[in-house]
Design a protein around this motif. Structure first.
Motif, PDB file in Angstrom:
ATOM      1  N   LEU B 345      -8.078   0.552   4.239  1.00 22.08           N
ATOM      2  CA  LEU B 345      -7.271   0.772   3.043  1.00 22.08           C
ATOM      3  C   LEU B 345      -5.778   0.871   3.357  1.00 22.08           C
ATOM      4  N   LEU B 346      -5.435   0.889   4.652  1.00 24.42           N
ATOM      5  CA  LEU B 346      -4.027   0.974   5.051  1.00 24.42           C
ATOM      6  C   LEU B 346      -3.211  -0.152   4.416  1.00 24.42           C
ATOM      7  N   LEU B 347      -2.028   0.171   3.926  1.00 20.24           N
ATOM      8  CA  LEU B 347      -1.200  -0.868   3.312  1.00 20.24           C
ATOM      9  C   LEU B 347      -0.531  -1.747   4.356  1.00 20.24           C
ATOM     10  N   ASP B 350       2.441  -0.969  10.152  1.00 18.54           N
ATOM     11  CA  ASP B 350       3.708  -0.287  10.421  1.00 18.54           C
ATOM     12  C   ASP B 350       3.974   0.739   9.327  1.00 18.54           C
ATOM     13  N   LEU B 351       4.209   1.976   9.729  1.00 21.43           N
ATOM     14  CA  LEU B 351       4.297   3.064   8.767  1.00 21.43           C
ATOM     15  C   LEU B 351       5.440   2.882   7.763  1.00 21.43           C
ATOM     16  N   ALA B 352       6.603   2.483   8.261  1.00 20.40           N
ATOM     17  CA  ALA B 352       7.748   2.330   7.356  1.00 20.40           C
ATOM     18  C   ALA B 352       7.485   1.218   6.339  1.00 20.40           C
ATOM     19  N   THR B 353       6.888   0.135   6.794  1.00 20.80           N
ATOM     20  CA  THR B 353       6.562  -0.964   5.880  1.00 20.80           C
ATOM     21  C   THR B 353       5.506  -0.524   4.875  1.00 20.80           C
ATOM     22  N   ALA B 354       4.521   0.215   5.360  1.00 17.67           N
ATOM     23  CA  ALA B 354       3.472   0.704   4.470  1.00 17.67           C
ATOM     24  C   ALA B 354       4.067   1.611   3.401  1.00 17.67           C
ATOM     25  N   LEU B 355       5.014   2.427   3.796  1.00 21.94           N
ATOM     26  CA  LEU B 355       5.637   3.346   2.845  1.00 21.94           C
ATOM     27  C   LEU B 355       6.397   2.570   1.768  1.00 21.94           C
ATOM     28  N   GLU B 356       7.088   1.543   2.215  1.00 15.84           N
ATOM     29  CA  GLU B 356       7.821   0.697   1.272  1.00 15.84           C
ATOM     30  C   GLU B 356       6.836   0.028   0.296  1.00 15.84           C
ATOM     31  N   MET B 358       3.980   1.217  -0.554  1.00 15.63           N
ATOM     32  CA  MET B 358       3.475   2.255  -1.444  1.00 15.63           C
ATOM     33  C   MET B 358       4.468   2.529  -2.572  1.00 15.63           C
ATOM     34  N   ARG B 359       5.753   2.462  -2.235  1.00 18.56           N
ATOM     35  CA  ARG B 359       6.773   2.657  -3.271  1.00 18.56           C
ATOM     36  C   ARG B 359       6.648   1.566  -4.347  1.00 18.56           C
ATOM     37  N   LEU B 361       3.976  -0.166  -4.905  1.00 11.19           N
ATOM     38  CA  LEU B 361       2.677   0.014  -5.568  1.00 11.19           C
ATOM     39  C   LEU B 361       2.806   1.010  -6.720  1.00 11.19           C
ATOM     40  N   GLU B 386      -2.107  -2.469  -6.139  1.00 13.37           N
ATOM     41  CA  GLU B 386      -2.253  -2.596  -4.693  1.00 13.37           C
ATOM     42  C   GLU B 386      -2.423  -4.065  -4.300  1.00 13.37           C
ATOM     43  N   ARG B 390      -0.022  -6.341  -1.938  1.00 16.02           N
ATOM     44  CA  ARG B 390      -0.567  -7.044  -0.777  1.00 16.02           C
ATOM     45  C   ARG B 390      -0.409  -8.559  -0.892  1.00 16.02           C
TER      46      ARG B 390
END
Ligand SMILES: Nc1ncnc2c1ncn2[C@@H]1O[C@H](COP(=O)(O)OP(=O)(O)OP(=O)(O)O)[C@@H](O)[C@H]1O
Ligand code: SF4
Ligand SMILES: [Mg+2]
Lengths: 144, 457
Positions: B345-347, B350-356, B358-359, B361, B386, B390
């Motif tokens: 389910l990880l976006l 890379d955490l920073a990219t995933a956070l972006e 999520m924003r 999303l 989501e 993606r």
């Protein structure tokens, strides 16, 4: 390198005395952090602290909201409510101190462990409360 | 990637409805181009979609009886719940005996291995000082659910072998002793109530090798029923406590003592796991969690009504001894490597990219109507948001967003239609009271919603 980006901000209303929804806010924050990929230990601390702050709004206040600000380096939770406030914060921070009425204790709350738990989980904690006006709790947890 | 999955789609039966996408506990299904698509990384083979599909387009792929041909000595490993399908129609010895008429040379009851596992679990709990509660590893759909949706709980999965895998080991050893053949010549076949066990049987794992094949119960149900009356007798060696594993609460009963909680049905399991994550249930020692209603008797590949099957199983085991006193020697350690999370389910890695992401999303979700209707082919509005983030869907997949776009477009078309080239002085239709001109279009713009002209009238 991504520090310049604005944080992800979640705002979640919390209703007083709503025990069915109480905890949903913390669950949502947890789910977001999980999907972003924060380390489990960080997520656990954030989730516990958020849950305790949320339940304090449910149990002790007239309602409020949770705000989560999330950057890769730091997670900030701000729990804000509209009263009645905490008259003596040092006393409230003591383990085992609780003003929860009996019916709440029968539900399994009111051990007086919420705020001490938050302090254990938080890297920084600031409580600002004005009797009659409300309480703002700011919890900072670093991702490291 | 690289996952074998038992659950598949039969394309021509699928009508592209939204039943399965809305019931999938890991949001692993989308409808695209009129057909359901399973996202392999997320599927946990729980079989919910098999149960819910009105067109029976979801199927479970396992081994057939022809797989027996590859071995010189074949052992059937009936799941404890297996006998629940025939109980009441024949006694235990003849139900087991019917397997011998299908090409098996011997039967090794998984219920017997379950008793060994129960004893080992009891010992483990006695010495355990870590985070509570521990969660049973026996139901692979629940293990998959934890890996995908509750990654923080993987360390609370009891790191012991499952009865299925232990039964395969014990049966192989027994087969070698009985025949003198090398272990490779012994084929062990689990008779499965569910797709999850089919997948689990195929998953390469560290430590103990599982069964050589997994045969879905539904594939041999008819054959066995036919042969019950004439089947030879095959003695049972397991007791009631081992067979109890076939229904909810039976595993706990065979472990005994302590504070043991049982939960069945995957959506109920999700509720319990959610609460464990928030720190509840710390005073519970062990959780028996089964994905199916009533436990394995309710497996997606079972034929009988689960509640009737449970009744019949209970009735049948009442006549058995409680358990074996002289349990077989497990022949080695029962410890398993810890289960790892499945970050499906990880976006983003890379955490920073995933956070972006999520924003985006969250922002995208805010623009969707929040009806969770599923018409877009994603299970709910958040899942569509989501999918958009993606890059696997677009906002106009939402019929409401599309309708709004069409409306805006229609208004623009009408506005354009009102405009006249400067060379034309008069409206074409020349009706006397029409005052249309370039300026006339303005009446269609602005916030006048509600009774705006339909796009195609
Ligand atoms: N948001 C708030 N508004 C008003 N009073 C509060 C608030 N949060 C905490 N308090 C006061 O501080 C006391 C201690 O809070 P704490 O969370 O530590 O324990 P508790 O909520 O009483 O019990 P527990 O958290 O263990 O269920 C509370 O009993 C209450 O009097
Ligand atoms: S409860 Fe039993 S039948 Fe259902 S998925 Fe789990 S192991 Fe299979
Ligand atoms: Mg509290």
């Amino acid at each position: 390198m991504n520090e310049a980006r604005p944080p992800l901000e979640l705002t979640i209303p919390v209703r007083a005395w709503d025990f069915l929804a109480g905890g949903d806010g913390a669950a949502r924050v947890r789910q977001v952090l999980q999907q972003v990929g924060f380390p489990p230990a960080v997520i656990r601390r954030v989730a516990i602290a958020t849950y305790e702050a949320e339940m304090n709004i449910v149990i002790h206040s007239q309602g409020g909201e949770l705000k989560a600000q999330i950057t890769p380096a730091v997670i900030t939770i701000i729990a804000r409510d509209t009263g009645p406030g905490i008259p003596d914060i040092d006393l409230a921070m003591q383990e085992g101190y609780s003003t929860a009425p009996r019916e709440i204790q029968e539900m399994g709350f009111g051990a007086g462990m919420g705020l001490p738990n938050i302090r254990r989980c938080a890297d920084e904690l600031a409580i600002d409360s004005m009797p009659g006006k409300g309480t703002v709790i700011k919890i900072v947890i670093y991702n490291r | 990637m690289g996952y074998f999955h038992s659950v598949r789609l039969e394309e021509d039966k699928c009508k592209g409805c939204t039943n399965c996408i809305k019931h999938c506990p890991t949001e692993a299904i989308r409808v695209r181009e009129g057909k359901a698509r399973i996202i392999q990384e997320r599927c946990i083979d729980c079989g919910e979609c098999i149960r819910i599909c009105p067109n029976h387009a979801k199927i479970a792929v396992g081994d057939g009886l022809e797989a027996l041909d590859a071995y010189r000595y074949r052992v059937a490993l009936p799941a404890p719940a297996f006998v629940s399908q025939f109980a009441g129609r024949a006694d235990l010895e003849h139900i087991l005996g019917a397997l011998l008429t299908l090409g098996f040379d011997a039967v090794y009851e998984v219920a017997l291995a379950a008793e060994v596992v129960a004893r080992e679990t009891r010992r483990y709990l006695d010495n355990y000082r870590g985070k509570k509660p521990l969660i049973s590893p026996a139901c692979p759909a629940v293990v998959g659910l934890i890996q995908v949706r509750f990654p923080s709980l993987v360390e609370q999965i009891l790191p012991l072998v499952t009865p299925m895998d232990l039964a395969a080991r014990l049966a192989r050893r027994e087969g070698v002793r009985a025949t003198g053949l090398p272990p490779e010549a012994i084929g062990t076949f689990f008779l499965s109530p569910c797709p999850a066990k089919i997948t689990a049987g195929r998953q390469p794992q560290e430590g103990m090798a599982g069964p050589d094949g997994v045969i879905p119960l539904a594939a041999i149900y008819g054959d066995i029923r036919q042969r019950l009356a004439t089947a030879p007798s095959c003695p049972s060696r397991a007791g009631a406590s081992g067979y109890g594993w076939g229904h909810s609460g039976g595993e706990n009963a065979s472990i005994g003592g302590r504070r043991l909680l049982e939960v069945d049905g995957i959506h109920h399991v999700i509720e319990v796991l959610t609460q464990i994550e928030t720190g509840d249930f710390e005073d519970i020692d062990y959780i028996e969690a089964q994905a199916c209603p009533g436990g394995c008797v309710g497996g997606a590949l079972m034929v009988r009504n689960p509640y009737l099957a449970r009744l019949e199983l209970r009735q049948l085991t009442r006549e058995l001894p409680a358990g074996r006193v002289d349990l077989p020697d497990p022949g080695g350690s029962l410890a398993m490597a810890p289960v790892q999370p499945r970050p499906a389910l990880l976006l983003d890695a890379d955490l920073a990219t995933a956070l972006e992401k999520m924003r985006r999303l969250e922002a995208t979700q805010a623009l969707l109507p929040g009806l969770d209707c599923g018409s877009c082919g994603s299970p709910n509005c958040r899942a569509l948001a989501e999918d958009i983030v993606r890059g696997e869907a677009q906002d106009t997949d939402c019929v409401f967003v599309l309708r709004d776009r069409v409306r805006v477009l229609a208004e623009e078309v009408v506005e354009l239609a009102r405009k006249l080239p400067p060379s034309m002085a008069q409206p074409e239709r020349g009706s006397d009271n029409e005052t249309a001109g370039n300026s006339g279009a303005s009446e269609f713009t602005g916030p006048g919603r509600g009774e705006s002209p339909g796009p195609g009238g």
